[in-house]
Design an enzyme around this catalytic site. Structure first.
Site, mmCIF file in Angstrom:
data_model
loop_
_atom_site.group_PDB
_atom_site.id
_atom_site.type_symbol
_atom_site.label_atom_id
_atom_site.label_comp_id
_atom_site.label_asym_id
_atom_site.label_seq_id
_atom_site.Cartn_x
_atom_site.Cartn_y
_atom_site.Cartn_z
ATOM 1 C CE LYS A 1 -4.013 2.011 2.431
ATOM 2 N NZ LYS A 1 -4.851 1.951 3.648
ATOM 3 C CB SER B 1 -8.009 4.190 2.729
ATOM 4 O OG SER B 1 -7.168 3.434 3.589
ATOM 5 C CB SER C 1 -8.291 1.376 5.615
ATOM 6 O OG SER C 1 -8.891 2.638 5.672
#
Lengths: 503, 519, 99
Positions: B83, B158, B182
């Protein structure tokens, strides 16, 4: 920018000064407060180039995190104890949020509602023998900011600069901020009290060995709060906070200046603006900074990246047991140990040279010799140049200088020349003496010849000596010393003069 | 391994790792297969912001080390997606924000360093909502990621990029970060598995902070065992993170293997949180949840209802604590030391900072910074931030009470299946309440897992959330692996095997180079 | 209903150093009022007797030994810097005084 000032005594007649101080002490740990980057306030890292003592946290890089320095915590506890404070059983860090380019995260990690130390006092003694207790509100841990250099414009100051350069070496240096309660009753002694207070903090910090405490290097920084209230009034006046006071002398001058400036304004029916003011060492005035406003909303909140510090009582007692003596007690002890007269000792204290004399004695000099050097020749040069005596020469060098005299290698006069070289950075006293060819003339025949010449030149003096007026020999000794360019032992010259005169 | 030319991207991570360890597949082959897959489908999915051009070289090094007889980690040579919230040497780390466009950190996040040390090969950086603020990945400054199950829909957020990457078989393993869901919510809407560890179980050092007291890094995979394998690599104490826990953690891999093998939940007491079983949950999600409860019961678990009355305040508390901490964490983006600078001749640094932040931050980030600044302002602190922290205490107490009665809590991981891109973008409040099921775990610091529990009426994945007491991450893996195995038996394989095939949309290579996201 | 004014939003934007446009101020004024209304419910349950939790896992005294670690080179430090002179970071003229 010269403000109207009221005569100091007149100001004190009309107003009562109320003081407060915030002193920042840079701790001399090896690493920074919250990261393992080297600490420029540690002797090993003096003189490092800009932005060489930095790691991700020093630059506030995304993803970097703080971890508290154990030694900085210990130093803070020791300092708190030396200030007579209570040590918190639990304290925590908070973020103080404000944008400024020297602050890499745009928040400072500090302590807000839970300082590590609180409610203490510092005993100080003024030159007139008056003793004073300064009440301490708190001492808390925080981190220093980086350094800005303003480029362009005429002054090199922030105003008018074209751009600024930032060095983050200092960002994250461990600080303890010591905050006093309001100080009442200093009256005429207010300026001297300010200086003596900062001196006391400096002495405490030095005796703890937690900082070099060099004001000129920013190891110790003082913000002085001054307000006035009319005689008989209970209500406190508006205060100003004077920053950038970088020497003990400046602290004294700045407080005196603010009292005189504020008194003049108030007497004219004006009002004091609550503001930060900056002290200008060169012109001896303060100038306004930014007025305090809503913009000072620091939005403190508990630092979520750090956990509470809970000093164990065992640790606190261990550090308490290791505390050096209090400054006032220390003064009394030193005065007795050194055998100085009241006047001699006061001279040392007034000149802010107690720690220098102490260090010189510790390095092997006799107390009286150490005193004479610091309050004499070194103080004279410092005064002449408008600098702090401490910045001119290391105490150990002064002790070495005295040793050379005691060993007969230098005369007083030669030693002063050697000192001049030491202060000019030419090396140690022995090195300077060697390089400059300073040495006592021990050639007896040369001395005898010089004495004979001097006596021959002053027959009246010779007659007086022969008549038993021995003190007249001084004139001859002086002439001989001059002829020998000072490189002779005056005592030996005297002996030879008396010998030759009577022969 | 009968048919030799297996599509390596279709294997579970542990299967691929097994082939690598046995020398049947090289890391270069495994890495190349995934790079090919990225090149083929990422033009459409947009899971990656950056593809690592050094991946094959790193894979080659691993192969050489293996060939030389070096004893390597079980996962050595396996590809992993990271990420973009995590700092990586040599790869831009933008946290999905324009303000960090092209920024290449000089240091690796601890989790990244640990993956490297174990010999995993980074495929690239995955898309995310800007600074992890969002539940849809629509708030990425570099454009949204699309859900591989229906590319008109969001992949959650997210961490939509990491979830989509594993769901689209672009990577077997990925890393995510979970501040309010997330990791778990994207897992739910993409039919994948994700774990938010106990707060402090995994280092946050090098994870670009959103809300320091809530953030936690964790694994994103297609199977429970794969998550456990990654968790074992990245977890454990890190002296660079003060909030990192000094504990000996059990092997999560062992827990997952045990769970998968046992096939039984006998003796397990499971609680359904009454307050998370509310009107906001869509009917099809509710139906899958009830079926899952039945599966658990059939496997021997005792399922009871528990009450956590303070949960109704959790969204409010979360949207005070997060913006407050974020407003401070994001202050460092000031154009002085890194990141975007927007400057005009004659401007003061104050103006330059304000202009740079105006240009560099997206609307959601500005909204939350302003909200957080408000919550911390003089006069409001006690009412807002202070009160929110008290709610946190109440939520912890609710969990404590619940876990006195049960071993695990379960709930739907998200109230609906994936919504359409653009559907909620203009309604921040609607977006916020979406997080109700995942937020309490972050406020309390307890571990949680999202894993598939079937498909909704629209044929899109529905996720189950498991929550365990503090430090009991292993319990998630054991029970999660059992539940996964029971459901896979019913479905004839894990859920992602049912994902629709993606069009080979992009011409080879063109999609994989959006470094820092100029696209 | 919390009434957050334009001026308040402008003040907050100043504190947060974001040069919001007029349109942004307008929309944030509305949104912020709505959001604050929604989140103000935390005050209902936050009694005086309830302690605040700032860390999910209570710990204390996480301290680091005073040992020097790695530093960044100038190359590393300035690689991402918008402006520098090789030794220092460069910024435009500063208006305000130090804090």
């Amino acid at each position: 920018m010269k403000a109207k000032l009221m005569d100091f005594d007149k100001a004190l007649e009309l107003f009562e000064p109320v003081l407060g101080f915030e002193v920042h002490v840079e701790l001399g740990t090896k690493t920074k407060m919250f990261s393992a980057a080297p600490n420029p306030a540690h002797p090993e890292f003096h003189g490092a180039g800009p932005n060489t003592l930095i790691d991700p946290l020093s630059l506030g890089l995304p993803g970097s995190l703080p971890v508290t320095n154990e030694t900085a915590v210990r130093y803070s506890i020791s300092l708190g104890l030396a200030l007579g404070c209570e040590i918190a059983t639990s304290c925590r860090f908070a973020r103080k949020n404000y944008f400024y380019p020297d602050t890499p995260k745009n928040y400072q990690i500090s302590q807000y509602d839970e300082p590590i130390a609180f409610e203490g006092q510092v005993e100080i003694e003024l030159a007139n023998g008056r003793r004073f207790t300064v009440p301490i509100e708190r001492a808390h841990m925080e981190e220093d900011a980086g350094k800005l250099t303003h480029v362009g414009g005429s002054t090199g100051r922030i105003q008018g600069a074209e751009y600024s350069l930032v060095d983050y070496n200092r960002a994250g240096v461990p600080l303890v901020e010591i905050v006093t309660h309001m100080i009442f009753g200093a009256e005429h002694d207010a300026p001297e009290l300010a200086k003596a207070y900062v001196g006391a903090i400096r002495d405490i910090v030095l005796s703890l060995g937690i900082s070099e405490a060099r004001m000129e290097r920013g190891n110790l920084r003082c913000d002085a709060n001054v307000s006035l209230r009319p005689r008989g009034s209970e209500q406190l006046g508006t205060r100003t906070e004077t920053k950038n006071v970088n020497s003990m002398r400046s602290v004294e001058r700045a407080v005196r200046y603010e009292i005189q400036r504020q008194a003049a304004i108030l007497a004219d029916g004006g009002t004091i603006t609550q503001e930060t003011r900056h002290w200008h060492e060169d012109t001896g005035v303060t100038s306004p900074g930014r007025p305090k406003s809503d913009a000072d909303d620091y939005r403190y909140f508990p630092e979520p990246d750090l956990l509470p510090v809970e000093p164990s009582r065992e640790l606190v007692e261990e550090l308490r047991a290791a505390l050096p003596e209090q400054p006032v007690a220390r003064k009394r002890r030193l005065k007795a140990e050194w055998g100085f007269s009241d006047l001699e000792f006061q001279d040392v204290v007034n000149g802010d040279m107690l720690h220098l004399v102490d260090a010189t004695v510790a390095a092997g000099a006799a107390p009286q010799s150490a005193r004479k050097w610091w309050t004499g020749e070194i103080a004279r040069v410092a005064n002449e140049r408008g600098v702090e005596a401490a910045s001119l020469v290391e105490p150990a060098r002064v002790a070495e200088l005295q040793r050379l005299i005691d060993e007969g290698a230098l005369t007083d006069r030669l030693a002063r020349q050697a000192l001049e070289g030491v202060m000019a950075g030419e090396g140690s006293p022995a090195e300077v003496a060697e390089a400059r060819g300073l040495k006592v003339v021990t050639d007896e025949s040369a001395l005898v010849a010089a004495v004979d010449d001097a006596l021959a030149a002053q027959p009246d003096v010779l007659q007086k000596i022969r008549d038993g007026k021995v003190q007249a020999a001084g004139a001859v000794i002086g002439a001989v010393m001059k002829a020998m360019r000072g490189q002779a032992d005056a005592a030996r010259v005297r002996e030879i003069v008396l010998e030759r005169a009577s022969s | 391994m009968a048919q030799a030319p297996t599509d390596l991207t279709r294997l579970a991570g542990y299967e691929l790792a097994g082939l690598l360890a046995a020398g049947e597949v090289s890391s270069v082959e495994a890495t190349q297969a995934h790079l090919d897959r990225i090149a083929a489908v990422d033009g459409e999915i947009h899971a990656f912001l950056h593809v690592n051009d050094g991946a094959l070289e790193q894979a080659k090094t691993i192969d050489e080390r293996r060939a030389s007889g070096e004893r390597l980690h079980d996962l050595a040579g396996a590809p992993v997606a990271i990420k973009d919230v995590l700092c990586t040497i040599g790869m831009p780390s933008t946290s999905g924000s324009r303000i960090l466009e092209g920024w290449v950190p000089p240091y690796d996040a601890t989790v990244v360093a640990r993956l490297k040390a174990a010999g995993l090969v980074a495929l690239g950086k995955t898309n995310m909502d800007e600074f992890a603020m969002g539940s849809s990945t629509e708030h990425s400054a570099y454009g949204p990621t699309r859900n591989p199950w229906d590319t008109e829909r969001i992949p959650g957020g997210s961490g939509g990029g990491s979830a989509a990457a594993v769901a689209a078989f672009e990577a077997p393993f990925a890393l995510g970060s979970d501040t309010g869901g997330s990791i778990r919510q994207p897992a739910a809407v993409t039919g994948t598995v994700g774990v938010k560890p106990t707060y402090g179980g995994v280092s946050r050092y090098g994870a670009i902070a959103l809300a320091s007291s809530l953030d936690q890094v964790g694994p994103v995979t297609r199977t429970v065992l794969d998550s456990a394998l990654i968790h074992d690599v990245i977890g454990g104490h890190d002296p660079h993170d003060s909030t990192s826990l000094k504990r000996e953690w059990p092997s999560f891999t062992a827990a997952a293997r045990e769970g998968a093998a046992s096939g039984s939940l006998a003796g397990l007491k499971v609680g359904v949180v009454k307050e998370l079983d509310s009107e906001g949950i869509a009917a099809d999600v509710q139906a899958r949840f009830q079926e899952t409860v039945q599966v658990l019961t059939d496997a021997g678990a005792e399922v009871v209802e528990v009450s956590c009355p303070s949960f109704e305040y959790s969204v409010a508390a979360y949207y005070l604590i997060l913006p407050a901490e974020a407003s401070s964490n994001l202050a460092r983006f000031d154009s002085v030391r890194f990141g975007l600078r927007v400057e005009q001749q004659g401007q003061t640094v104050e103006d330059v900072m304000a202009a740079s932040r105006e240009a560099g931050f997206g609307p959601e980030v500005k909204r939350r910074i302003i909200l957080g600044t408000y919550a911390l302002s003089a006069g409001y602190y006690d009412a807002y931030y202070g009160s929110a922290q008290k709610v946190r205490t109440l939520i912890q107490r609710d969990f404590d009470a619940a876990f006195e009665q049960v071993d695990l809590l379960i709930s739907p991981a998200a109230p609906t299946t994936a919504f359409k891109i653009g559907e909620k973008i203009d309604d921040p409040l609607a977006m916020y309440v979406n997080d109700i099921t995942t937020i309490p775990a972050n406020l309390a610091g307890i571990p949680g897992m999202g894993l598939p529990m079937g498909l909704g009426d629209d044929g899109l994945p529905v996720g189950l959330q498991l929550l365990a007491p503090m430090f009991e991450d292993a319990r998630l893996y054991r029970a999660g692996a059992t539940i996964e195995a029971l459901l896979a038996d019913r479905w004839g394989g894990i859920l992602t095997t049912q994902a629709p095939a993606l069009r080979d949309a992009a011409p080879s290579g063109s999609s994989a180079t959006t470094a820092g996201g100029a696209a | 209903m919390s009434e957050i004014t334009r001026e308040e939003v402008q003040h907050l934007a100043g504190l947060a150093r974001i040069a919001l446009t007029d349109d942004e101020v307008t929309s944030l004024t509305t949104e912020l009022s709505q959001i604050v209304d929604a989140i103000a419910t935390v005050r209902e349950v936050a009694g005086d007797d309830i302690p605040a939790t700032s860390h999910p896992v209570p710990m204390a005294n996480v301290l680091r030994e005073d040992v020097v670690g790695e530093t960044l080179t100038h190359e590393q430090a300035f690689a991402g810097a918008p402006s520098h002179d090789g030794e220092r970071f460069r910024v435009s003229a500063i208006l305000g005084e130090e804090q």
